[in-house]
Design a protein around this motif. Sequence first.
Motif, PDB file in Angstrom:
ATOM      1  N   VAL A   8       1.060   4.471  -2.614  1.00 21.74           N
ATOM      2  CA  VAL A   8       0.805   5.854  -2.219  1.00 21.74           C
ATOM      3  C   VAL A   8       2.005   6.744  -2.542  1.00 21.74           C
ATOM      4  N   VAL A   9       3.205   6.256  -2.259  1.00 21.18           N
ATOM      5  CA  VAL A   9       4.388   7.075  -2.535  1.00 21.18           C
ATOM      6  C   VAL A   9       4.490   7.362  -4.037  1.00 21.18           C
TER       7      VAL A   9
ATOM      8  N   LEU B 289       0.835  -1.202   0.000  1.00 15.79           N
ATOM      9  CA  LEU B 289       0.000   0.000   0.000  1.00 15.79           C
ATOM     10  C   LEU B 289       0.868   1.250   0.000  1.00 15.79           C
ATOM     11  N   LEU B 290       1.867   1.239   0.840  1.00 17.78           N
ATOM     12  CA  LEU B 290       2.747   2.394   0.959  1.00 17.78           C
ATOM     13  C   LEU B 290       3.470   2.671  -0.360  1.00 17.78           C
TER      14      LEU B 290
ATOM     15  N   TRP C 211       2.108   7.466  -6.268  1.00 11.26           N
ATOM     16  CA  TRP C 211       1.035   8.385  -6.628  1.00 11.26           C
ATOM     17  C   TRP C 211       1.397   9.816  -6.201  1.00 11.26           C
ATOM     18  N   LEU C 212       1.933   9.910  -4.992  1.00 14.89           N
ATOM     19  CA  LEU C 212       2.290  11.214  -4.438  1.00 14.89           C
ATOM     20  C   LEU C 212       3.347  11.903  -5.295  1.00 14.89           C
TER      21      LEU C 212
ATOM     22  N   ARG D 212       2.080  13.218  -8.529  1.00 16.38           N
ATOM     23  CA  ARG D 212       1.345  14.474  -8.345  1.00 16.38           C
ATOM     24  C   ARG D 212       2.290  15.657  -8.172  1.00 16.38           C
ATOM     25  N   GLN D 213       3.362  15.430  -7.425  1.00 20.15           N
ATOM     26  CA  GLN D 213       4.349  16.505  -7.258  1.00 20.15           C
ATOM     27  C   GLN D 213       4.871  16.960  -8.607  1.00 20.15           C
TER      28      GLN D 213
END
Lengths: 433, 336
Positions: free
Chosen positions: A416-417, A412-413, A419-420, A423-424
Amino acid sequence: MDEFMAARMQMGVSLGFHIVFACIGMVMPWFMFVAEWKWQRTNNPVYLELAKAWSKGVAIFFAVGAVSGTVLSFELGMLWPTFMKHAGPIFGMPFSWEGTAFFVEAIALGLFLYGWKRLNKKVHLYIGMIVGISGVLSGIFVVSANAWMNAPSGFDWINGQAENIDPVAAMFNKAWFSQAHHMTIAAFSATGFAVAGVHAFLYLRNKLEIHYKAITIALAFASVAAVLQPISGDLAAKNVAKLQPAKLAAFESHFETQEKAPLVIGGIPDVENKDIKYAIKIPGMLSFLAHGDFNAEVKGLEEFPKEEWPPVPITHYSFQLMVALGSFLMLLAVIFWAGTFKWKNWLTKKWWLKLLIIATPLGFVAIEAGWIVTEVGRQPWIIYGIMKTKDSLTPMPGIQYTFYTISAVYLLLTFVVTWLLSRQIKVLHKNYL
Amino acid sequence: MAEANLLILVVSLLLYVVLGGADFGGGILELLTKGKASGVVSRAIAPVWEANHVWLILVVVILFVGFPSVYSTVLTTLHIPVLLVLIGIIFRGSAFTFRHYDIDEVRPKAIYSAIFQYSSLFTTFFLGVTLGGIILGEISTNYQLGFYQIYIHPWLNWFSFAMGIFMVLLFAFLAAIFSIGELKDDKQVAYFSRISKRLIIALVLVGSLVFLSAQISGHSLFSDFLHSPASNVSIVLATLALPLLWVLLNKNKGNLLRLVAGFQTTMIVSGWFAIQSPILVKIKDDVDITVQNSSAPYQTQFYLFIVLVVGVLIILPSMVYLYKTFHFEKNGTEPY
Ligand code: HDD
Ligand code: HEM
Ligand code: HEM
């Protein structure tokens, strides 16, 4: 899956996860440092932008590296209590230094990330360097602990107890130097190519100066590291030949003790028949690589009782994969240096950018493979020649479930990383348009 | 040598409780105040966040180097609550950073906030449960006994739960006090003072509950406490600090408040330690683990001590510099 397998898998997953973030946390501060330094020298605001954009990534990676490292420091005891009970007092020295280095790194990073406005420019720059130095030091120290598991020293093993403990001798064990340089170089190579690859991809989509600058900085580091890597790997292999001959034999699926031993490339090991199929063999080469002499004798697995063989196929495939990737990355580095001296404006050529994109994950794949080589190749020992891995397992039943849980959390992590960060990057582009 | 390292361990634990606690408490406080505290604590704490958590790692390293059987035994028998703490740490740490660094958008931020808040609560609670398990003395190393007896019973009891709740309140209290020094707006200060006072009352109540539940679980925490002069002194001082805190809260003295709250927490931790020592972990059906019988050989302790001293000499000044750079000033300028 039995308890023992689950525990080993959990350790492997946790370390394999941590190592990615740890490497980035070790190397990215150096890139930031160079970017900021360039900004202060040239006053080109693109460098400042780059340093700041990277620093946000580093903050995210550092935090995940820190939590996964914290988890590791407990997991060692939750999964292998018997090992830690005996090993802790012996190999604790590097861990204590590592702790100090982390501390300095965490403090310096706090100052660096939040101090853009509050600190003097020069001070800020040098604090960036401290982040980098302490990161590399913490990596080097923790590798000493791992090297000790491969080359235990600094104690006498009497009736299942460690006596006459000498923590300094344990820290300066015989495997430390060769593992430490290889690991540190690997971190620079893998992170450098990953960063260059990501920015190459972005440059193809959006021809911004910032990506170009990023590629240059990342490649400057990665290309040096990738050339040094095989040399350092060769030293590592020579050391393994000396200290853990069974492991070296497993790398190469080398069953019979031989003079003029051939180097085996590729192939499918057949452990039952002590043979390897479909492999390319270069006569004498393994003798040369392991001992510096084409005629030297190289010990085969037959010298060891079968229950002390490491799992041969996994070790063999991982080793082959690491070396193959190492050769490919070195090729890229050679092209980079040749291009830099011979051609003009070639760094943004499509074919080169595409090569860089392909190389994005490869360094990290090689790192994972390399650790599988080291760790699986050490089996069945947790402390080489002293303590078997299965004898140090926790008595708690149900490790399968903790393994599933930890794996799910890390998966999961990872999402998320990713995806994050994407976005940045999107925001970065928006700011330019 | 072992004693010196133990002292450093206790001090690190204390710093973790005070500094890390204020940060865990930040999440709990956000939850308690339904988001009103959001941002106050995390803005104050972001630059020192990583550094605050390394104290835990120091504790762990001193344990497995210097007192390896404490480390192995606790992590074997309290595997389950420790695992829950670790999962909490993963979620909390990541969510905190993601909230801070993700681009500004409402929905993901709300999700990160929720994860941060609930996992702060969860982690703190199980940290308390784990500590409760270590203190209570229901740990058994006779691994032939059933799963429940070895791996569940030591921490699934009233005492550990009371400890969990106490921990939650303590951390929330630390965070509230910590925030007051960061606030400019008088209305907010009044709000946080009110919360702090309520938390003080709750702490006193749950604190007595901790002793009561030990009694229920058949353990003599209270008489142990009465027989240890050092812990008497500590607890009396901790109690005396309460009215002082109350007065300071009414007068709104930011930094002094922090000092007194820190002092009070120090007294609670050292009071506990005085009751325990020299026992580190109580074992039900075997000899207790003490400083003496768990200490690593002299050589190890000696070098550990040297590293720790060198480490402290490097770390403390840097830490002070870090705090100086970002704290003890009331203007909340944004970092970037
Ligand atoms: C970018 C990553 C990378 C690359 C390209 C290579 N390696 Fe590697 N290798 C690692 C990353 C790595 C590693 C992950 O960092 C390891 C695991 C343990 C260690 O110290 O380094 C490792 C271990 C490792 C070992 C085992 C050491 C031990 O068990 O003690 C040997 C013999 C080599 N490597 C040899 C090589 C050779 C001959 C390469 C030729 C190109 C090579 N490596 C490329
Ligand atoms: C970060 C890089 C590392 C990676 C990716 C890694 C990977 C692995 C893997 C794959 C295993 C499972 C081996 C098997 O099942 O056969 C393992 C086991 C283990 N590793 Fe490592 N390792 C790393 C570094 C370290 C370090 C630095 C230490 C300790 C100081 C360490 C300690 C252990 C222990 C205790 C085990 C369990 C016992 C064993 O299987 O030998 N590892 N690791
Ligand atoms: C070879 C393998 C390893 C390397 C190269 C490595 C390196 C690092 C680095 C550079 C960091 C700093 C954080 C960052 O920059 O992201 C870090 C964090 C950490 N590592 Fe590892 N590590 C390795 C394996 C381990 C192992 C086996 C343990 C535990 C026993 C461990 C425990 C930790 C801890 C506790 C942290 C967090 C420190 C903090 O909060 O700053 N690491 N690691």
